[in-house]
Each structure stands twice: as C-alpha cells, then as structure tokens.
Motif scaffolding. Structure first.
Motif, PDB file in Angstrom:
ATOM      1  N   MET A  87      32.568  36.595  47.752  1.00 49.48           N
ATOM      2  CA  MET A  87      33.151  35.962  46.409  1.00 49.48           C
ATOM      3  C   MET A  87      34.848  36.061  46.361  1.00 49.48           C
ATOM      4  O   MET A  87      35.365  35.679  45.654  1.00 49.48           O
ATOM      5  CB  MET A  87      32.671  36.604  45.006  1.00 49.48           C
ATOM      6  CG  MET A  87      31.244  36.360  44.686  1.00 49.48           C
ATOM      7  SD  MET A  87      31.123  34.495  44.249  1.00 49.48           S
ATOM      8  CE  MET A  87      31.637  34.740  42.699  1.00 49.48           C
ATOM      9  N   HIS A  88      35.271  36.475  47.543  1.00 47.28           N
ATOM     10  CA  HIS A  88      36.697  36.518  47.696  1.00 47.28           C
ATOM     11  C   HIS A  88      37.095  36.123  49.132  1.00 47.28           C
ATOM     12  O   HIS A  88      37.280  37.047  49.761  1.00 47.28           O
ATOM     13  CB  HIS A  88      37.540  37.671  47.068  1.00 47.28           C
ATOM     14  CG  HIS A  88      38.903  37.596  46.956  1.00 47.28           C
ATOM     15  ND1 HIS A  88      39.342  38.282  45.823  1.00 47.28           N
ATOM     16  CD2 HIS A  88      39.809  36.736  47.569  1.00 47.28           C
ATOM     17  CE1 HIS A  88      40.697  37.811  45.820  1.00 47.28           C
ATOM     18  NE2 HIS A  88      41.026  37.181  46.969  1.00 47.28           N
ATOM     19  N   VAL A  89      37.491  34.918  49.581  1.00 48.98           N
ATOM     20  CA  VAL A  89      37.873  34.772  50.827  1.00 48.98           C
ATOM     21  C   VAL A  89      39.002  33.851  50.912  1.00 48.98           C
ATOM     22  O   VAL A  89      39.516  33.001  49.988  1.00 48.98           O
ATOM     23  CB  VAL A  89      36.755  33.994  51.612  1.00 48.98           C
ATOM     24  CG1 VAL A  89      35.471  34.902  51.788  1.00 48.98           C
ATOM     25  CG2 VAL A  89      36.484  32.706  51.382  1.00 48.98           C
ATOM     26  N   HIS A  90      39.715  33.712  52.001  1.00 50.87           N
ATOM     27  CA  HIS A  90      41.112  32.973  52.087  1.00 50.87           C
ATOM     28  C   HIS A  90      40.571  32.229  53.486  1.00 50.87           C
ATOM     29  O   HIS A  90      40.820  32.763  54.680  1.00 50.87           O
ATOM     30  CB  HIS A  90      42.215  33.654  52.267  1.00 50.87           C
ATOM     31  CG  HIS A  90      42.478  34.188  50.943  1.00 50.87           C
ATOM     32  ND1 HIS A  90      42.893  33.342  49.854  1.00 50.87           N
ATOM     33  CD2 HIS A  90      42.354  35.234  50.448  1.00 50.87           C
ATOM     34  CE1 HIS A  90      43.088  34.109  48.701  1.00 50.87           C
ATOM     35  NE2 HIS A  90      42.708  35.352  49.072  1.00 50.87           N
ATOM     36  N   THR A  91      40.038  31.077  53.594  1.00 52.08           N
ATOM     37  CA  THR A  91      39.588  30.435  54.854  1.00 52.08           C
ATOM     38  C   THR A  91      40.782  29.623  55.489  1.00 52.08           C
ATOM     39  O   THR A  91      41.474  29.168  54.725  1.00 52.08           O
ATOM     40  CB  THR A  91      38.481  29.394  54.369  1.00 52.08           C
ATOM     41  OG1 THR A  91      37.595  30.068  53.854  1.00 52.08           O
ATOM     42  CG2 THR A  91      37.860  28.752  55.686  1.00 52.08           C
ATOM     43  N   ILE A 190      39.795  27.766  38.657  1.00 47.31           N
ATOM     44  CA  ILE A 190      40.993  28.076  38.439  1.00 47.31           C
ATOM     45  C   ILE A 190      41.364  29.523  38.964  1.00 47.31           C
ATOM     46  O   ILE A 190      40.431  30.338  38.410  1.00 47.31           O
ATOM     47  CB  ILE A 190      41.650  27.886  37.226  1.00 47.31           C
ATOM     48  CG1 ILE A 190      41.528  26.354  36.754  1.00 47.31           C
ATOM     49  CG2 ILE A 190      43.043  28.157  37.116  1.00 47.31           C
ATOM     50  CD1 ILE A 190      42.371  25.405  37.715  1.00 47.31           C
ATOM     51  N   LYS A 191      42.180  29.810  39.727  1.00 47.72           N
ATOM     52  CA  LYS A 191      42.532  31.232  39.861  1.00 47.72           C
ATOM     53  C   LYS A 191      44.106  31.460  39.565  1.00 47.72           C
ATOM     54  O   LYS A 191      44.807  30.879  39.554  1.00 47.72           O
ATOM     55  CB  LYS A 191      42.799  31.706  41.535  1.00 47.72           C
ATOM     56  CG  LYS A 191      42.900  32.990  41.878  1.00 47.72           C
ATOM     57  CD  LYS A 191      43.260  33.350  43.200  1.00 47.72           C
ATOM     58  CE  LYS A 191      43.349  34.659  43.597  1.00 47.72           C
ATOM     59  NZ  LYS A 191      43.835  35.017  44.893  1.00 47.72           N
ATOM     60  N   VAL A 192      44.091  32.469  38.712  1.00 47.42           N
ATOM     61  CA  VAL A 192      45.298  32.974  37.792  1.00 47.42           C
ATOM     62  C   VAL A 192      46.037  33.944  38.848  1.00 47.42           C
ATOM     63  O   VAL A 192      45.149  34.689  39.503  1.00 47.42           O
ATOM     64  CB  VAL A 192      45.125  33.410  36.674  1.00 47.42           C
ATOM     65  CG1 VAL A 192      44.990  32.170  35.513  1.00 47.42           C
ATOM     66  CG2 VAL A 192      43.746  34.597  36.266  1.00 47.42           C
ATOM     67  N   ALA A 239      39.517  39.602  40.386  1.00 46.38           N
ATOM     68  CA  ALA A 239      39.375  39.343  41.782  1.00 46.38           C
ATOM     69  C   ALA A 239      39.562  40.548  42.661  1.00 46.38           C
ATOM     70  O   ALA A 239      39.378  40.535  43.877  1.00 46.38           O
ATOM     71  CB  ALA A 239      40.353  38.278  42.138  1.00 46.38           C
ATOM     72  N   HIS A 240      40.009  41.521  41.902  1.00 43.14           N
ATOM     73  CA  HIS A 240      40.180  42.988  42.772  1.00 43.14           C
ATOM     74  C   HIS A 240      39.864  44.284  41.722  1.00 43.14           C
ATOM     75  O   HIS A 240      40.494  43.997  40.761  1.00 43.14           O
ATOM     76  CB  HIS A 240      41.456  43.109  43.383  1.00 43.14           C
ATOM     77  CG  HIS A 240      41.974  41.952  44.403  1.00 43.14           C
ATOM     78  ND1 HIS A 240      41.463  42.085  45.716  1.00 43.14           N
ATOM     79  CD2 HIS A 240      42.746  41.020  44.052  1.00 43.14           C
ATOM     80  CE1 HIS A 240      42.263  40.798  46.149  1.00 43.14           C
ATOM     81  NE2 HIS A 240      43.090  40.421  45.361  1.00 43.14           N
ATOM     82  N   ALA A 241      39.228  45.089  42.086  1.00 38.98           N
ATOM     83  CA  ALA A 241      39.484  46.425  41.521  1.00 38.98           C
ATOM     84  C   ALA A 241      40.779  46.961  41.218  1.00 38.98           C
ATOM     85  O   ALA A 241      40.849  47.317  39.938  1.00 38.98           O
ATOM     86  CB  ALA A 241      38.408  47.542  41.981  1.00 38.98           C
ATOM     87  N   THR A 350      35.648  40.049  49.657  1.00 40.73           N
ATOM     88  CA  THR A 350      36.255  40.843  50.792  1.00 40.73           C
ATOM     89  C   THR A 350      37.701  40.532  50.831  1.00 40.73           C
ATOM     90  O   THR A 350      38.625  41.417  51.586  1.00 40.73           O
ATOM     91  CB  THR A 350      35.694  40.642  52.148  1.00 40.73           C
ATOM     92  OG1 THR A 350      35.838  38.969  52.268  1.00 40.73           O
ATOM     93  CG2 THR A 350      34.317  40.975  52.026  1.00 40.73           C
ATOM     94  N   ASP A 351      38.332  39.641  50.345  1.00 38.25           N
ATOM     95  CA  ASP A 351      39.621  38.939  50.620  1.00 38.25           C
ATOM     96  C   ASP A 351      39.776  38.592  52.262  1.00 38.25           C
ATOM     97  O   ASP A 351      41.033  38.875  52.660  1.00 38.25           O
ATOM     98  CB  ASP A 351      40.801  40.135  50.059  1.00 38.25           C
ATOM     99  CG  ASP A 351      41.884  39.456  49.626  1.00 38.25           C
ATOM    100  OD1 ASP A 351      42.031  38.024  49.817  1.00 38.25           O
ATOM    101  OD2 ASP A 351      42.842  39.967  48.962  1.00 38.25           O
ATOM    102  N   ALA A 352      38.846  38.310  52.821  1.00 37.39           N
ATOM    103  CA  ALA A 352      38.734  37.972  54.298  1.00 37.39           C
ATOM    104  C   ALA A 352      39.823  37.003  54.348  1.00 37.39           C
ATOM    105  O   ALA A 352      40.015  36.021  53.710  1.00 37.39           O
ATOM    106  CB  ALA A 352      37.410  37.393  54.617  1.00 37.39           C
TER     107      ALA A 352
HETATM  108 ZN   LIG Z   1      42.958  37.132  47.996  1.00 39.08          ZN
END
Ligand SMILES: [Zn+2]
Length: 467
Positions: A87-91, A190-192, A239-241, A350-352
């Motif tokens: 649920m959190h990647v940067h492709t 949307i990502k804030v 999006a992150h703890a 993961t913020d991969a």
């Molecule tokens: Zn990220």
C-alpha cells in the motif's frame, strides 16, 4: 454516495481491461490439486487438501471436479494465499531519470517488465503508487493488456504546498482545483503532503470527497503540536507511522493510545511502513548492509549507484539523527500495538523505491516487522490482503481466495500462519490467472541481474564520456 461512484468507476476500469485481455489471451484452465487454502476471508477457515480451478483470470471453482484438459499444478503440502498488496510504493518510470533532450543514453532506459519483476517474484499482485505520473498510466495499461506481467496499480496524485515542482497548492481554491485536475487526468486517489497549510489541506480532503477520490498521505507539518486538527472527515489513511511521531515530537509524552484513538474516531486507517525507517537507520549507521543486500542486484544500476554513492541517510547521519531514528522505530512499534488494540485497520506498505527499500522483497520484511511489533501472523497477512483491497475499493474482486475472484495468488512451501517468514518460501505465483513457477521466477531474476550488472559497466563508460 460519492464513494460508491468512485468504486463503480474503479470496477469499470478493472472489468474493461479484463475483457480486452480475454480477447487477446488464449483460454486456459489451471487446476491446483491437494493444496491447503488460507482464504483470508473474515472467518478464514483453512480448506485442507483442496482443488482450485482457475479459468482465464479467475477462480472458477473450489473442491469441484477438474475440467478435462486442465493443466495440473501439484499443491500437496503447499499453502495457497491471496496475492499480496503493498500500500505504499514508488514505482520507477523512465521519466524518473530525467533525460535531457536531445541526449541519447540508451543504457539508462528500462522496460516495464524489468521494473515489475521484483513485485512478480515476491507475489505482490497489487500496488498503491503514492506519487504517480503519466508514465504510471502507461505501465498500468501494458500490464492490463497482458503485454507485461505485473501487479494491479492504484495511482495517487500527490499535492504539496510551499515551493517546488509538481502539484503545488497554497490556497484552498488552488487545492480544490488541483483535486479536480487530478480527477480529470484519471487518478482515483489523492496524496496529501507535508508542506500543505492547514486550510489548503482541509479544502483538498473535502474536495476529494466531493469528487469521489479517497485521500492518503502525510500529516502536514503545520499540525505539529496540534495533531488532532489533521483528523478531518474523509482523511482516509496515514501513509507512515512516523507521521504520528513527527506530529507530536517534543511533547512531554507521545501517547500512542491517544493517537490511535484519534485515527479510530475519524475512520482513518494507517499504513505504518516500518521497514523504511528500520532501513534508514541501518543506512545511517553504515552502507555495508545495503551493499550486501541480495535484492540490490535487481534494482536499476543508476539507482544502485545513487543509493550507494550519494546516500543522504548516510551522508547526513549524526549521532543525534541516529538516536532520533531509534526513538522513531520504538515509537512506531508502540503505535502499531496501540492501533491494533484500538481496532484501527492497519495495512502493509513499504515506501519501496526509496533508498534501500527494494520493490516486492521489502513487503516480506514489512510483514515480519509488523509481527515483531505485536501483530499475529494472521493479522499481518490480513494487512497485506483483504484489508488493503477494502481500502482501495476492490475487495469484491481481489484480496481473498474465493470463487469468482481474480486469480491473484501465492503458492507457498510452508504455512505462513505458523511463521510469517514463510511468505518468502514461494513455490509459484498467479498474476491475473497466469501461473509463473519458481523456476521461471528465478530465471527471470538472474537474467535481470545479469543485464543490470552489464549496464553498470556502461555507466562507467558514460561517466568517461564514451557513450
Ligand atoms: Zn512514500
């Protein structure tokens, strides 16, 4: 009402793409025999020694006769779970490398298949990209057409405040306009981001709801010391703890139970991304771990070089910053526990794509860290299957092993409920009904590693001006 509209649109997209793929792909029936199914439905009753039949891209039956002519996959002693969702990647896209027209440097380009392979190898069948651009729509189409094996892609347009490039909004009306433009461009989410001011942030969240788009993101910096104010209706997911950590830093006592309650009361879910902070602290201390990371060979050579030679975590590390990261890691673990106790839905991410966090492989690290923080193995699996499918609004078609769902599946050598690390023991994966066994995964991975290392040499030439 708006939510339903959005959900309908998303399903329409899924189905439109499916009928296209159906026309181009040959009809194929697969049967997995004697397999143990962990369905990840709400009651999650394990179905032992079962037969699963897959036709084209869907599961068409469980424990019914195998149709004639079906290709048999032996599942004895193996475990079938839903494909995993990050649920959190940067492709990566080709746009990432910012080539300057008219320069030509062929070595830096990459194929969508190479970008998606680490997800495929790790059974990550759906990803949520949290800073999407036009190139990601192109990748999604290649996958939906069946030209590339890869995950389903949910795409979020990021809106930030302050100065800089991308979608910037510093007034409520600009914020609303940015949301409407993102919707017109085809985004579903949307990502804030951190630099938004309070009123613009609130306007964005409100407008996104009016437009039927869900909101995920950071807690803007402006809410430090008054984090309660960030929890406005329709702020869908943090999006992150560590957003909670930053939002309360310096306060005498950072109270995870109170923070979990804020999320609970507002209906806000949390994607902790424990792995990225653990990795940041590790890279801050030394780059040895990253240098010997076995999955590094599947990362594009330009990024490998960037992560190893211009690593900001490492360059900017001080005893003070490292101690802060350690406090953050401890806090994140306490928050996950508090979220679980409060009943706040937790999803795995993961913020991969950020330094040191490799696509696909990192999701298994995250599952392990979530268990380390106090989730059961079943909770952790739920956070990477049924729950994220629900948040994305696609739980009627993916996220569990059930008749009628898309065959996004992982076949494992051992039971992940006994030990979450067993999700790494992959016997094969199904992407939209396509079976890729371990042998083929390994062959594809070693081919990618070989080409990456060949391209590394090209980079050296490039530096010397020979390319
Ligand atoms: Zn990220």
């Amino acid at each position: 009402m708006y939510y339903k509209g959005y959900r309908y649109l998303l399903l329409l997209l899924l189905f439109a793409a499916t009928s296209q793929a159906q026309e181009s792909a040959e009809h194929k029936t697969l049967a997995i025999r004697n397999v143990n199914i962990i369905p990840m439905t709400t009651d999650n009753q394990i179905i032992e020694d079962a037969t699963v039949v897959i036709e084209d891209e869907k599961i068409i039956s469980i424990n019914e006769p195998i149709p004639e002519g079906a290709e048999i996959i032996e599942g004895e002693g193996k475990w079938l779970i839903p494909g995993l969702i990050d649920m959190h990647v940067h492709t990566l896209t080709d746009g990432h490398f910012n080539t300057t027209y008219p320069t030509r440097a062929a070595a830096i380009f990459t194929s969508t298949q190479d970008i998606m392979l680490p997800f495929v190898a790790n059974g990550v069948t759906t990803i949520f990209d949290l800073n999407s651009m036009a190139g990601h729509f192109g990748q999604r189409n290649e996958i939906l057409r069946g030209d590339v094996i890869g995950p389903r892609m949910a795409l979020a347009a990021m809106i930030n405040g302050g100065e800089g490039s991308g979608r910037i909004a510093n007034t409520p009306s600009d914020g609303r306009q940015s949301v409407r433009m993102a919707k017109a461009e085809g985004y579903e989410f949307i990502k804030v981001y951190s630099q938004l001011d309070a009123e613009t942030y609130k306007a964005i969240v409100d407008e996104a709801d009016k437009q039927g788009l869900k909101v995920v993101g950071h807690i803007p910096n402006v809410f430090r010391g008054r984090i309660e104010e960030a929890f406005v209706p329709h702020f869908g997911m943090v999006a992150h703890a560590e957003e909670f950590f930053k939002g309360t830093e310096g306060e005498a006592e950072q109270d995870p139970e109170h923070l979990a309650q804020l999320a609970k009361e507002n209906g806000t879910w949390v994607c902790p991304t424990l792995t990225v902070i653990v990795s940041a602290a590790d890279q801050g201390r030394s780059l040895d771990g990253l240098r010997s990371l076995s999955s590094l060979q599947y990362v594009h050579p330009l990024l490998q070089s960037k992560w190893l030679t211009s690593n900001n975590y490492n360059k900017n590390a001080t005893p003070k910053s490292l101690a802060r990261l350690e406090r953050m890691i401890a806090f994140n673990n306490r928050l996950v526990k508090a979220l679980k106790e409060a009943g706040v839905p937790i999803v795995a991410g993961t913020d991969a794509g950020t330094s040191g966090v490799v696509w696909g492989f990192s999701l298994h690290d995250e599952l392990e860290l979530l268990v380390g923080a106090g989730l059961t193995a079943e909770d952790a699996l739920t956070s990477a299957t049924r729950l994220p499918a629900m948040w994305l609004g696609i739980d009627s078609v993916v996220g569990t092993v059930e008749v009628g769902k898309y065959a996004d599946l992982l076949l494992l050598e051992a039971n992940p409920l006994d030990d979450i690390r067993n999700t790494r023991k992959i016997s094969g994966v199904f992407f939209n009904g396509r079976w890729i066994d371990k042998e083929r995964i390994d062959a594809m991975l070693s081919d990618l590693a070989r080409r990456n290392s060949a391209n590394k040499e090209k980079f050296e030439w490039k530096k010397r001006g020979e390319l």
